[in-house]
Design a protein around this motif. Structure first.
Motif, short mmCIF file in Angstrom:
data_model
loop_
_atom_site.label_atom_id
_atom_site.label_comp_id
_atom_site.label_asym_id
_atom_site.label_seq_id
_atom_site.Cartn_x
_atom_site.Cartn_y
_atom_site.Cartn_z
N LEU A 1 50.43 48.97 46.25
CA LEU A 1 50.00 49.46 44.95
C LEU A 1 50.10 50.98 44.91
N LYS A 2 50.49 51.51 43.76
CA LYS A 2 50.55 52.96 43.58
C LYS A 2 49.17 53.48 43.19
N ASP A 3 48.24 53.30 44.09
CA ASP A 3 46.86 53.73 43.88
C ASP A 3 46.20 53.78 45.25
N MET A 4 45.09 54.49 45.34
CA MET A 4 44.29 54.51 46.56
C MET A 4 43.19 53.46 46.42
N VAL A 5 43.28 52.41 47.20
CA VAL A 5 42.31 51.32 47.14
C VAL A 5 41.21 51.56 48.17
N PHE A 6 39.95 51.54 47.71
CA PHE A 6 38.81 51.84 48.59
C PHE A 6 37.86 50.65 48.78
N GLY A 7 37.81 49.74 47.82
CA GLY A 7 36.90 48.60 47.92
C GLY A 7 37.65 47.29 47.78
N MET A 8 37.19 46.25 48.53
CA MET A 8 37.84 44.95 48.49
C MET A 8 36.79 43.86 48.54
N LYS A 9 37.07 42.75 47.85
CA LYS A 9 36.17 41.59 47.87
C LYS A 9 36.97 40.34 47.56
N ILE A 10 36.87 39.32 48.42
CA ILE A 10 37.47 38.02 48.13
C ILE A 10 36.39 37.15 47.51
N ASP A 11 36.63 36.68 46.27
CA ASP A 11 35.59 35.94 45.56
C ASP A 11 35.61 34.46 45.91
N ALA A 12 34.73 33.69 45.26
CA ALA A 12 34.56 32.27 45.60
C ALA A 12 35.80 31.44 45.28
N SER A 13 36.67 31.93 44.41
CA SER A 13 37.89 31.19 44.08
C SER A 13 39.10 31.74 44.83
N THR A 14 38.85 32.51 45.88
CA THR A 14 39.88 33.09 46.75
C THR A 14 40.82 33.99 45.97
N GLN A 15 40.26 34.85 45.13
CA GLN A 15 41.01 35.93 44.52
C GLN A 15 40.52 37.24 45.13
N LEU A 16 41.43 38.18 45.30
CA LEU A 16 41.09 39.45 45.92
C LEU A 16 40.87 40.50 44.84
N TRP A 17 39.66 41.07 44.83
CA TRP A 17 39.32 42.18 43.94
C TRP A 17 39.50 43.48 44.70
N LEU A 18 40.10 44.48 44.02
CA LEU A 18 40.36 45.77 44.62
C LEU A 18 39.89 46.87 43.67
N THR A 19 39.32 47.94 44.22
CA THR A 19 38.94 49.07 43.39
C THR A 19 39.76 50.29 43.77
N GLY A 20 40.17 51.05 42.75
CA GLY A 20 40.97 52.23 42.97
C GLY A 20 40.51 53.37 42.08
N THR A 21 41.44 54.20 41.65
CA THR A 21 41.11 55.34 40.81
C THR A 21 41.03 54.89 39.36
N ARG A 22 39.81 54.75 38.87
CA ARG A 22 39.51 54.34 37.50
C ARG A 22 39.97 52.91 37.18
N LYS A 23 40.37 52.14 38.16
CA LYS A 23 40.89 50.80 37.89
C LYS A 23 40.24 49.76 38.80
N ILE A 24 40.17 48.53 38.28
CA ILE A 24 39.78 47.37 39.06
C ILE A 24 40.98 46.42 39.07
N TYR A 25 41.47 46.09 40.26
CA TYR A 25 42.61 45.19 40.37
C TYR A 25 42.14 43.80 40.80
#
Length: 258
Positions: free
Chosen positions: A82-106
């Motif tokens: 990703l063209k962003d700096m990712v600092f936070g990660m979380k795999i949710d109950a449905s096995t999707q990966l959440w990512l946090t970056g600069t002003r964005k949630i992926y």
């Protein structure tokens, strides 16, 4: 943590047994030319995600490479840059990966796409794209750090909390499928944020030297833990409202919130 008795760590990526302190498994051989910065594990213990910061040789920009490991298969199964700096990660109950970056949630559904490319990062229009980013138009500046999510409440209710550089944590709340982000204030950048088991309380960790607990329904602060320096991480003890906070003052504090 994938299990209550295991810890996932980086450098190199491995899993340690909490009781014995011995390493259970290590992924030493995979293509990682960056600096490991974030890690997340699915609750069933099958998948681990590793995020690394990578400097592009051509432009000098810093990007993030995300690796997905299947622990049952014992190998890396997905990756994306990703063209962003990712600092936070979380795999949710449905096995999707959440990512946090600069002003964005992926959000990446890595079970759908084997290897998405940066071109597959879309504005948030539906829940069908392999990777999408959720627009956060009211967030004026700064990095988003730690996060916690409850995917079952995405359409209605409090579905997440996000730690932000601009001195607030933000709740992710939905009404009829429309998300909004009320703020939980601090006096310095917020590095971590989590929900308790019921999603009724949010705990935050900040550079201002405090960990705070908020009532999600009222958004009022109901407890505060004071460290001697920045607090970098916070967690609720399972099944309780007690919080564990970690500070750069070399202390770990366990506090009760009544």
């Amino acid at each position: 943590m994938p299990e209550d008795d295991a810890i996932v760590a980086t450098q190199p990526l491995g899993i340690w047994d909490v009781a014995t302190g011995k390493k259970r498994e290590e992924f030493a051989e995979f293509d990682n030319n960056g600096v490991p910065f974030a890690v997340a594990a699915s609750r069933d213990g099958q998948f681990v995600a590793l995020g690394s910061l990578v400097k592009q040789n051509t432009s000098g920009a810093v990007c993030s490479t995300i690796h997905i490991f299947d622990l049952l298969a014992g190998k890396e199964v997905r990756s994306v840059t990703l063209k962003d700096m990712v600092f936070g990660m979380k795999i949710d109950a449905s096995t999707q990966l959440w990512l946090t970056g600069t002003r964005k949630i992926y959000l990446w559904d890595f079970s759908v796409s084997e290897k998405p490319t940066p071109a597959q990062v879309y504005n948030y229009l539906s829940f069908t794209d392999p990777i999408r980013h959720i627009n956060t138009p009211n967030w004026e500046f700064g990095t988003i750090y730690g996060l916690d999510v409850r995917v079952e409440k995405l359409d209605s209710g409090n579905w997440g909390v996000f730690a932000c550089w601009d001195r607030v944590a933000r709740l992710g709340m939905s009404d009829g499928g429309v998300s909004y982000f009320p703020e939980l204030p601090h006096d310095g950048p917020v590095y971590d944020a989590v929900l308790n088991d019921e999603g009724a309380l949010a705990a935050t960790a900040s550079h201002d030297g405090t960990a705070r607990v908020f009532d999600v329904a009222t958004r009022q602060e109901i407890g505060r833990v004071i460290h001697g320096a920045a607090v970098t991480a916070v967690r609720f003890l399972p099944g309780t409202s007690d919080v564990v906070s970690v500070g750069v003052d070399d202390t770990v504090r366990i506090s009760s919130v009544n």
